[in-house]
Design a protein around this motif. Structure first.
Motif, mmCIF file in Angstrom:
data_model
loop_
_atom_site.group_PDB
_atom_site.id
_atom_site.type_symbol
_atom_site.label_atom_id
_atom_site.label_comp_id
_atom_site.label_asym_id
_atom_site.label_seq_id
_atom_site.Cartn_x
_atom_site.Cartn_y
_atom_site.Cartn_z
ATOM 1 N N SER A 217 -22.226 -85.090 45.805
ATOM 2 C CA SER A 217 -23.633 -84.767 46.041
ATOM 3 C C SER A 217 -24.021 -85.015 47.497
ATOM 4 C CB SER A 217 -24.531 -85.574 45.097
ATOM 5 O OG SER A 217 -24.219 -86.936 45.202
ATOM 6 N N ASP A 218 -23.017 -85.348 48.300
ATOM 7 C CA ASP A 218 -23.273 -85.595 49.708
ATOM 8 C C ASP A 218 -23.031 -84.291 50.494
ATOM 9 O OD1 ASP A 218 -23.356 -86.339 52.297
ATOM 10 O OD2 ASP A 218 -21.669 -87.746 52.217
ATOM 11 N N PRO A 219 -24.073 -83.694 51.033
ATOM 12 C CA PRO A 219 -23.909 -82.385 51.695
ATOM 13 C C PRO A 219 -22.873 -82.417 52.807
ATOM 14 C CG PRO A 219 -26.225 -82.978 51.483
ATOM 15 C CD PRO A 219 -25.447 -84.181 51.074
ATOM 16 N N SER A 220 -22.784 -83.534 53.556
ATOM 17 C CA SER A 220 -21.843 -83.548 54.668
ATOM 18 C C SER A 220 -20.399 -83.503 54.164
ATOM 19 C CB SER A 220 -22.063 -84.792 55.524
ATOM 20 O OG SER A 220 -21.825 -85.942 54.753
ATOM 21 N N PHE A 221 -20.149 -84.091 53.000
ATOM 22 C CA PHE A 221 -18.802 -84.007 52.427
ATOM 23 C C PHE A 221 -18.564 -82.611 51.864
ATOM 24 C CE2 PHE A 221 -15.613 -84.468 49.132
ATOM 25 C CZ PHE A 221 -14.663 -85.272 49.747
ATOM 26 N N MET A 222 -19.567 -82.101 51.178
ATOM 27 C CA MET A 222 -19.379 -80.838 50.485
ATOM 28 C C MET A 222 -19.246 -79.658 51.432
ATOM 29 S SD MET A 222 -18.979 -81.615 47.476
ATOM 30 C CE MET A 222 -19.090 -80.095 46.557
ATOM 31 N N ASN A 223 -19.730 -79.835 52.665
ATOM 32 C CA ASN A 223 -19.574 -78.755 53.629
ATOM 33 C C ASN A 223 -18.114 -78.485 53.940
ATOM 34 O OD1 ASN A 223 -22.212 -78.093 53.897
ATOM 35 N ND2 ASN A 223 -22.599 -79.503 55.586
ATOM 36 N N VAL A 224 -17.294 -79.533 53.818
ATOM 37 C CA VAL A 224 -15.877 -79.399 54.144
ATOM 38 C C VAL A 224 -15.101 -78.800 52.971
ATOM 39 C CG1 VAL A 224 -13.982 -80.607 55.242
ATOM 40 C CG2 VAL A 224 -16.278 -81.575 55.338
ATOM 41 N N VAL A 225 -15.583 -79.046 51.759
ATOM 42 C CA VAL A 225 -14.845 -78.601 50.569
ATOM 43 C C VAL A 225 -15.208 -77.144 50.272
ATOM 44 C CG1 VAL A 225 -14.453 -79.032 48.137
ATOM 45 C CG2 VAL A 225 -14.959 -80.937 49.660
ATOM 46 N N PRO A 226 -14.199 -76.290 50.138
ATOM 47 C CA PRO A 226 -14.521 -74.906 49.790
ATOM 48 C C PRO A 226 -15.206 -74.822 48.416
ATOM 49 C CG PRO A 226 -12.164 -75.199 50.215
ATOM 50 C CD PRO A 226 -12.772 -76.551 50.233
ATOM 51 N N THR A 289 -23.971 -77.723 38.780
ATOM 52 C CA THR A 289 -25.165 -77.313 39.506
ATOM 53 C C THR A 289 -24.788 -76.629 40.812
ATOM 54 O OG1 THR A 289 -26.250 -79.238 38.570
ATOM 55 C CG2 THR A 289 -27.373 -78.154 40.379
ATOM 56 N N GLN A 290 -23.649 -77.042 41.385
ATOM 57 C CA GLN A 290 -23.280 -76.485 42.682
ATOM 58 C C GLN A 290 -22.356 -75.284 42.576
ATOM 59 O OE1 GLN A 290 -22.805 -79.403 45.981
ATOM 60 N NE2 GLN A 290 -22.742 -80.863 44.335
ATOM 61 N N SER A 291 -22.050 -74.860 41.372
ATOM 62 C CA SER A 291 -21.187 -73.691 41.253
ATOM 63 C C SER A 291 -21.838 -72.659 40.345
ATOM 64 C CB SER A 291 -19.825 -74.082 40.696
ATOM 65 O OG SER A 291 -19.142 -72.924 40.287
ATOM 66 N N HIS A 292 -22.332 -71.627 40.948
ATOM 67 C CA HIS A 292 -23.003 -70.607 40.166
ATOM 68 C C HIS A 292 -22.023 -69.888 39.253
ATOM 69 C CE1 HIS A 292 -26.352 -68.154 39.127
ATOM 70 N NE2 HIS A 292 -25.733 -67.046 39.483
#
Lengths: 656, 520
Positions: A217-226, A289-292
């Motif tokens: 749920s951390d945007p800075s981490f998730m930016n790196v993960v495809p 929630t983060q994967s449509h």
């Protein structure tokens, strides 16, 4: 306290298993069967009571905390540690696991008590309670475990309990096979689950919920993960959920699972274990929630499953099979809600469903008990006069599941349908509406055919029909009360406003801190207001009710003549034969697998081992050949020597 | 004498030989009764187990050196020494051996009808050979023990086996002896290479680790010696397609033979990979890794498929071993800490679960004199206690969490996933296949109606048989619930192997240093 709450059922299981089911008690102490059974029931139910009370205490403790701090941890020891991988036996009690634990422990208690009456004649009474207790133990691990591997422990553990209990009457080959089928199909789901765990560890470097969800749920981490990785994780976990929660195509084990004793069907295959998949998705809300894409897959499979199962339920004649398909269909509802991100709605339906489906199953148990084992509704009818209490409570359960206003099922279903529409899944919403109608149809049909009209029970059986003992009827009454009023913990806010309560959805407010939702909700323009959606679902439910009453109570003759029309007769047999899914599975998977195994066996014997023996034969033959050279004839030896010398000479000349 | 309580490898290795002597003496003293020598052998092996426990308790997890080392000159001119020692890889194999053997003897109590004395003596000699294989750190010493294992096993299968025992015994012997012959040649090659490079003669295994064997592809010096070792160990494991000696040996061997074979002998092969192949031939290992991993995966799936097709219960268990050992090997070939540790753990677990499975099959066989699955059905009703143990063992074998099998499988597949996720996906199908064939077998034997009259009169297991199964059952649960004492002792050695030979991760001393820094 958390640890004891989990361990209590295990202790019960160990006592009932090692001391009583093994026969040691009889050997050591002796005594008559009745005292032994009393101790077994006391231990079996007592440990669940302890768990239920501890859960309730923890619930109050949790409730008294500030909503964002509602988490209680308890760590026992490091379970597996290897290099950078480490997993602890650690429990987490937050609002999500609290709701699950409350449902599981209290419903379990009710069903344990019901079992005392229902199983009282069974030879393996203590073994039954040992299994039932171990189920609760694993279910609690599943719910309270604070990491994916620990959840997996519970996940496989409840599968084991399910296997043992479906095949409880193992002398019947079909029942034993049903248990095995459940285990193997679940293993296929677990295959996805475990790969999901590996991928989670691969990406997040941990399997602990806080660490994984914190990073996810951390945007800075998730930016790196495809994004596709998150989708794959969500889908792999969903494979597990599809297996455990009986969604298409892995639902095939659940109807067969009805081979187990009724209380087992009520507890494991309706109220608790099969909802584990829903719990898992709510728990992993951050991925969905983060994967449509994952959401669309979940909603679509869920909607299809709900409809499919409902269409099958209409024509089944085994009272338990109808309820089994109904369960599959209702689980579809839960997944639809979870798929659109309405986690609270999905969990709410999980709770209300646990009430009314447990009630319906136990009610059917009471019927079967009264009729001495009869399960075919064609041999029932008119039972209301003989077993009024069972009949009355069954009606309440029927109305609750149908979605008749102001019973528990109404509120939870309304939430789901509303959220489907609001999230823009209009097609899925229409499918859900159709399913509402079908649900009403098959449930009212079931009720009418079983309890109303003229009785079709044979005279022989009729003289024995009796209302069930108190240990069975009291659980029915408690569940009936819950089925009526259980929904009031989650009255949708817009309904609450009417009577002047701003936050009437207490349940949602309680659950929300535990799940991850997008802050910005894309609001779809409202064609109709909330109310119109509610009214539509009530209308479709009533259509179903009316069709059922018309065809099964008022004019059965029309139904019979209608079925003779080719198109209806085709549809009927398609539904009755369950869309031929079992047959299709058999042809596509089971038979080719068996054939392949047999071929592999032959291949191993003939080719691989054949090659080994072939080599040894060659050696033997070569040796025989060599032996003939040792003839003892000196002239021959001399000739060989001369040839050898010649060959060496030639070699030296030509190589130089 | 005091050193026994601290763990003395010489005593642990050779004590069973003294036990064999005791059995012979007892058989002379009590000519007309087998009981004294059986009890004698049992006590000897239990003492053997007890004196091996200090190896566990005194094992130092803060070092990667060989522990409990013993080194004496033997043939100094050739550099051959009497050299014993253990590390995290061999520790649990020694313990597994000393744990399984007394159970085996107790399980064979009434099953061996003739020549009890010879049987006991052979088992005790076998124990010495097995422990010696796992403890010796001198190539020649190792080779002697390695070969010495074959002889008692050959006789156990050949004398106390069933109809085709001679065929099975010879097949077992020739197949495995063939493998070791090539290995011996390779050992000599390495020995001379060591002399070339260091100027001294040494058969010390640890010296072999230092040899620089030129690697010029698979047909170069390192490639060929690697293949020679590989064949010896792959046959022993056994890896597909070199496995066909195993089902025959298992089916024909007496229960005790099958148990020792499955629980310990197969592990000699895996041990060989870890002790010799990986550290001595790292380049060749890396080069052949894809090939070996795929062969291991084929073993997992193929073993399971063939197991499913078997009609003989013992053969089914034998093929399940092929499948499980495939998973062990996969764990080793993925060359990371979870994979290797998981493989080691799974190997020990497999020894316990499969040992128990063979014992259970043996108990049924002693009563019914058949192993054909179709001859059974409904045994749960007549033998409820056996049913409970069998169920537990089945669950352990199919890797149910909180039982021993799961830990190893989970770690292996986790490690495989980090190496190549496709390996993990393929390997994980073993979880499904395992459930399919094991539960199907269990159902056909234990569930359903008791429709054969012979089965109605079967008697449940007695106290002795409970005592045989109970320690195994306890270990299954213990290793599943609390694997830490095992894993923590394996980890330093495994980690060191990966770091020094495959540049993988950080060394143990660095880890300990970091941990201490964190604590400060």
């Amino acid at each position: 306290m958390l640890a004891w709450l989990v361990l209590a059922p295990l202790i019960g299981s160990v006592i009932n298993g090692l001391l009583f089911a093994s026969g040691f008690w009889k050997k050591l102490i002796g005594g008559d069967d009745r005292t032994e059974r009393r101790i077994v029931s006391f231990v079996g139910c007592g440990v669940i009571l302890i768990s239920a009370i501890l859960t309730s205490i923890l619930f109050f403790r949790l409730f008294s905390l500030d909503p964002i701090q509602r988490q209680i941890f308890e760590e026992l020891f490091v379970w597996i540690s290897s290099g950078d991988f480490s997993v602890k036996i650690e429990f987490l009690f937050d609002s999500l696991s609290c709701v699950m634990a409350l449902v599981v422990t209290w419903i379990s208690l009710i069903i344990h008590v019901f079992s005392i009456g229902y199983m009282h004649e069974d030879r393996s009474y203590s073994r039954y309670f040992a299994y039932l207790n171990i189920f609760v133990f694993f279910m609690l691990i599943l719910i309270l475990g604070n990491s994916f591997p620990l959840m997996f422990v519970g996940w496989e553990g409840v599968g084991l309990a399910s296997y043992l209990l479906i095949g409880f009457w193992y002398e019947d080959k079909e029942k034993a096979s049903a248990g095995r089928k459940a285990f193997v199909v679940n293993r296929i789901g677990d295959f996805g689950f475990i790969l999901g765990i590996f991928l989670i560890f691969f990406i997040f470097g941990s399997t602990n919920f806080q660490e994984v969800f914190g990073k996810a749920s951390d945007p800075s981490f998730m930016n790196v993960v495809p994004g596709v990785v998150i989708t794959i994780i969500a889908l792999l976990l969903f494979v597990g959920a599809v297996g455990k929660s009986a969604q298409f195509p892995l639902y095939v084990w659940l109807p067969d699972a009805m081979a187990g004793p009724i209380p087992v069907s009520a507890l494991i295959h309706a109220a608790t274990m099969v909802t584990a998949g829903a719990y898992m998705i709510a728990r992993c809300s951050v991925f969905y929630t983060q994967s449509h894409t994952a959401q669309i897959v979940v909603v679509s499979i869920a909607a299809f499953t709900a409809l499919l199962a409902a269409t099958i339920a209409i024509t089944q004649n085994d009272i338990k099979k109808v309820l089994a398909y109904s369960t599959i269909s209702q689980l579809g509802y839960m997944f639809m809600a979870l798929g659109v991100g309405a986690y609270a709605a999905g969990m709410f339906h999980l709770v209300t469903h646990a009430f009314f489906k447990a009630l319906l199953f136990l009610g059917s148990g009471s019927v079967i008990h009264a009729l001495g084992g009869e399960q075919d509704i064609r041999n029932m009818g008119g039972l209301r006069k003989f077993i009024p209490l069972t009949s009355f409570t069954f009606l309440i359960g029927t109305l609750a599941i149908t979605g008749i206003p102001f019973l528990s099922g109404f509120f939870s279903k309304d939430e789901i349908l509303g959220s489907l529409y609001e999230s823009g899944y209009v097609i899925h919403w229409i499918v859900a509406l159709m399913t509402v109608c079908l649900t009403a149809l098959y449930m009212i049909r079931l009720y009418i055919v079983t309890f109303e009209g003229r009785t079709r029970v044979s005279n022989n059986v009729k003289s024995h029909i009796h209302e069930s003992p108190l240990s069975m009827t009291i659980p029915l009454l408690i569940l009936a009360v819950l089925s009526i009023f259980g929904g009031y913990i989650g009255v949708p806010d817009f309904m609450g406003k009417v009577i002047g309560i701003a936050h009437s959805n207490v349940f949602k407010d309680f659950i929300m801190p535990s799940v991850f939702v997008k802050e910005t909700v894309t609001s779809v323009p409202h064609l109709f207001g909330h109310w119109s959606i509610t009214v539509l679902s009530i209308i479709s439910a009533f259509i179903g009710v009316l069709i059922a009453i018309y065809f099964y109570a008022i004019k059965p003759s029309i139904r019979e003549s209608l079925i003779k029309v080719p198109i209806f007769s085709f549809l009927y047999s398609f539904s009755y034969r369950k869309w031929f899914v079992d047959e299709a599975f058999d042809t596509i998977f089971v038979r080719p697998f068996n054939a392949l195994a047999v071929e592999s066996g032959k291949f191993d014997l003939k080719r691989i081992d054949g090659a080994v023996n072939g080599i040894s034969e060659v050696v033997v033959k070569a040796a025989t050949l060599m032996r003939s050279a040792q003839s003892g004839l000196l002239r021959l030896y001399a000739a060989f020597m001369a040839l050898g010398v010649l060959a060496i000479l030639l070699y030296i000349i030509y190589s130089a | 004498m005091e050193s026994i309580f601290h763990g003395d490898l010489t005593v642990i290795t050779f004590f069973p030989l003294i036990g064999a002597l005791i059995v012979v003496i007892l058989s002379i003293l009590f000519r007309d009764s087998e009981k004294p020598m059986k009890i004698g052998a049992l006590i000897v092996t239990i003492i053997e187990f007890l004196i091996s426990i200090p190896l566990y308790t005194n094992f130092n997890i803060e070092t990667t050196e060989m522990q409990f080392g013993v080194q004496r000159d033997w043939i100094p001119s050739l550099g051959i020494t009497y050299h014993l020692g253990i590390d995290g890889i061999s520790l649990f194999l020694v313990l597994l051996t000393t744990f399984i053997i007394p159970i085996t003897i107790l399980s064979a109590w009434n099953a061996i009808k003739k020549g009890m004395r010879e049987f006991l003596v052979l088992v005790l000699i076998l124990e010495t050979a097995l422990v010696g294989t796992f403890t010796s750190l001198d190539m020649i010493l190792f080779f002697i023990f390695w070969e010495a294992v074959l002889i008692p096993m050959y006789f156990i299968i050949g004398i106390w086996g069933t109809e085709r025992r001679i065929y099975a015994a010879i097949k077992f012997f020739i197949y495995t002896a063939f493998g070791s012959a090539l290995m011996l040649i390779a050992i000599f090659y390495l020995y001379y290479l060591h002399i070339d490079q260091f100027g001294t003669a040494s058969m010390n295994v640890l010296d072999f680790y230092k040899i620089n064997i030129p690697y010029t592809g698979i047909l170069g010096p390192q490639g060929l010696t690697f293949i020679a070792f590989l064949l010896a160990f792959a046959i022993k494991v056994p890896m597909f397609p070199l496995h066909t000696w195993l089902p025959d040996a298992h089916v024909e061997a007496p229960t005790a033979g099958s148990v020792i074979l499955a629980a310990i002998l197969l592990k000699m092969g895996v041990y060989g990979f870890l002790r010799f192949l990986l550290p001595i031939f790292p380049e060749a290992t890396l080069d052949l890794l894809p090939f070996l991993s795929i062969v291991a995966i084929i073993g997992i799936i193929y073993g399971a498929m063939v197991a499913f097709a078997q009609r003989d219960l013992k053969k089914l268990v034998a093929y399940s071993s092929v499948s499980h050992l495939g998973l062990v090997m996969l764990g080793i070939f993925v060359l990371n800490i979870q994979g290797l540790e998981g493989g080691l753990y799974l190997m020990v677990s497999h020894g316990i679960s499969t040992g128990a499975l063979f014992i259970i099959v043996g108990m049924v066989y002693e009563r019914r004199h058949t192993k054909l699955i179709e001859e059974f059905g409904g045994l749960s009703k007549v033998m409820p206690l056996l049913a409970a143990f069998f169920m537990l063992t089945t669950l352990s074998s199919i890797g149910l969490p909180l039982l021993n099998g799961f830990i190893g499988e989970f770690l292996v597949l986790l490690g495989a996933f980090r190496f190549n996720y496709i390996y993990s996906i393929l390997g994980a199908t073993g979880l499904i296949l395992g459930a399919i064939y094991m539960l199907w077998a269990y159902q056909r034997v234990m569930f359903g109606p008791v429709d054969k009259p012979e089965n109605r009169v079967l008697i449940d297991i007695n106290l002795r048989e409970i005592m045989v199964l109970l320690p195994l059952a306890i270990m299954m649960i213990l290793m599943g619930v609390y694997p830490k004492p095992f894993l923590s002792r394996m980890e330093p050695t495994v980690q060191e192997l990966l770091v020094t030979k495959f540049n993988h991760g950080v060394t143990v001393s660095e880890t300990i240093q970091r941990k201490n820094e964190k604590e400060e």
